[in-house]
Design a protein around this motif. Sequence first.
Motif, PDB file in Angstrom:
ATOM      1  N   GLN A  45      -3.565   0.609   1.818  1.00 42.40           N
ATOM      2  CA  GLN A  45      -2.382  -0.201   1.545  1.00 42.40           C
ATOM      3  C   GLN A  45      -2.496  -1.528   2.282  1.00 42.40           C
ATOM      4  O   GLN A  45      -3.333  -1.702   3.169  1.00 42.40           O
ATOM      5  CB  GLN A  45      -1.114   0.534   1.975  1.00 42.40           C
ATOM      6  CG  GLN A  45      -0.852   1.826   1.220  1.00 42.40           C
ATOM      7  CD  GLN A  45       0.438   2.484   1.658  1.00 42.40           C
ATOM      8  OE1 GLN A  45       1.247   1.907   2.376  1.00 42.40           O
ATOM      9  NE2 GLN A  45       0.642   3.722   1.218  1.00 42.40           N
ATOM     10  N   ASP A  46      -1.643  -2.470   1.875  1.00 42.93           N
ATOM     11  CA  ASP A  46      -1.645  -3.773   2.536  1.00 42.93           C
ATOM     12  C   ASP A  46      -1.265  -3.624   4.002  1.00 42.93           C
ATOM     13  O   ASP A  46      -0.489  -2.738   4.379  1.00 42.93           O
ATOM     14  CB  ASP A  46      -0.655  -4.717   1.854  1.00 42.93           C
ATOM     15  CG  ASP A  46      -1.083  -5.060   0.436  1.00 42.93           C
ATOM     16  OD1 ASP A  46      -2.288  -4.967   0.156  1.00 42.93           O
ATOM     17  OD2 ASP A  46      -0.201  -5.408  -0.382  1.00 42.93           O
ATOM     18  N   LEU A  47      -1.810  -4.513   4.818  1.00 44.23           N
ATOM     19  CA  LEU A  47      -1.463  -4.506   6.237  1.00 44.23           C
ATOM     20  C   LEU A  47       0.008  -4.854   6.420  1.00 44.23           C
ATOM     21  O   LEU A  47       0.567  -5.646   5.650  1.00 44.23           O
ATOM     22  CB  LEU A  47      -2.331  -5.508   6.989  1.00 44.23           C
ATOM     23  CG  LEU A  47      -3.808  -5.134   7.176  1.00 44.23           C
ATOM     24  CD1 LEU A  47      -4.578  -6.327   7.712  1.00 44.23           C
ATOM     25  CD2 LEU A  47      -3.948  -3.944   8.107  1.00 44.23           C
ATOM     26  N   PRO A  48       0.650  -4.273   7.410  1.00 43.17           N
ATOM     27  CA  PRO A  48       2.061  -4.603   7.664  1.00 43.17           C
ATOM     28  C   PRO A  48       2.216  -6.077   8.025  1.00 43.17           C
ATOM     29  O   PRO A  48       1.325  -6.701   8.599  1.00 43.17           O
ATOM     30  CB  PRO A  48       2.431  -3.698   8.849  1.00 43.17           C
ATOM     31  CG  PRO A  48       1.436  -2.597   8.825  1.00 43.17           C
ATOM     32  CD  PRO A  48       0.174  -3.206   8.307  1.00 43.17           C
ATOM     33  N   SER A  49       3.369  -6.608   7.685  1.00 43.53           N
ATOM     34  CA  SER A  49       3.733  -7.964   8.095  1.00 43.53           C
ATOM     35  C   SER A  49       4.972  -7.873   8.973  1.00 43.53           C
ATOM     36  O   SER A  49       5.563  -6.804   9.134  1.00 43.53           O
ATOM     37  CB  SER A  49       3.991  -8.847   6.869  1.00 43.53           C
ATOM     38  OG  SER A  49       5.048  -8.311   6.096  1.00 43.53           O
TER      39      SER A  49
END
Length: 239
Positions: free
Chosen positions: A67-71
């Motif tokens: 999944q995309d890295l957290p922001s």
Amino acid sequence: MSIDGYETTRLSLLDMAMEKLRTGSKKRMLDRIIIVSKFQNSTKKDKKKIASDLDKIFKVTHQQLSQDLPSGIMIFYNQHVLHCFEASEDIIMILLKELKDNLSDILPDAKILSYSENIPCRLFSNGWGEVCLQPRMLEDKMETTESIEQVTIGIIKVIIGLADKVNNNVPKVNYRNRCNTFVSSNATLVPEEELIEYMVTNSQLQSLDGFYRHYTRPLDTVLDQEVEYPLQLRPFPYM
């Protein structure tokens, strides 16, 4: 037999419904949580440990869950921390578990300020930022006649304004260092530490530990198909 290219590209009602479900599923994967917490003993070593532990979790979850890295952003005050995580529900629960199990000795007092599901877009579009503000002595304890809901909304508005400033002024290249420099030099953009102290000590907010238990506890529900209704008995056998 001729095939009409226009006919092949038209969408049926089923296709439109399925596309809407797929779009909704993608949006649902993005949640946002805002946490306020207080240090047991505010030291540079503790701040580095928190940052390094979260970085490890980001990398591991990114590899394992694809999944995309957290922001978001994590703001270190003198005695408090403000966390804003934007990620999938799975990653957020892993982060909460890390804070609860492995970092509770450093951050014993942590409260959930806000949890938003199915957010349409990220506030911090350039990624994850980490900010260390210049330490200062706290002023008198904050007192307000506003409700806890109003104070919470006020903090969220400040975070939204901060995200807008960061997105417009901090480039993606060397983002974390530049984000730290920009925000720490513009400390008026972040919520005041007295306000964070007020929220951490407020008993109306749910603790991180209580929120995690409540959110991960299975619901004991009975579905209609699992209910066995008694047969209707006739008053007389021959009727």
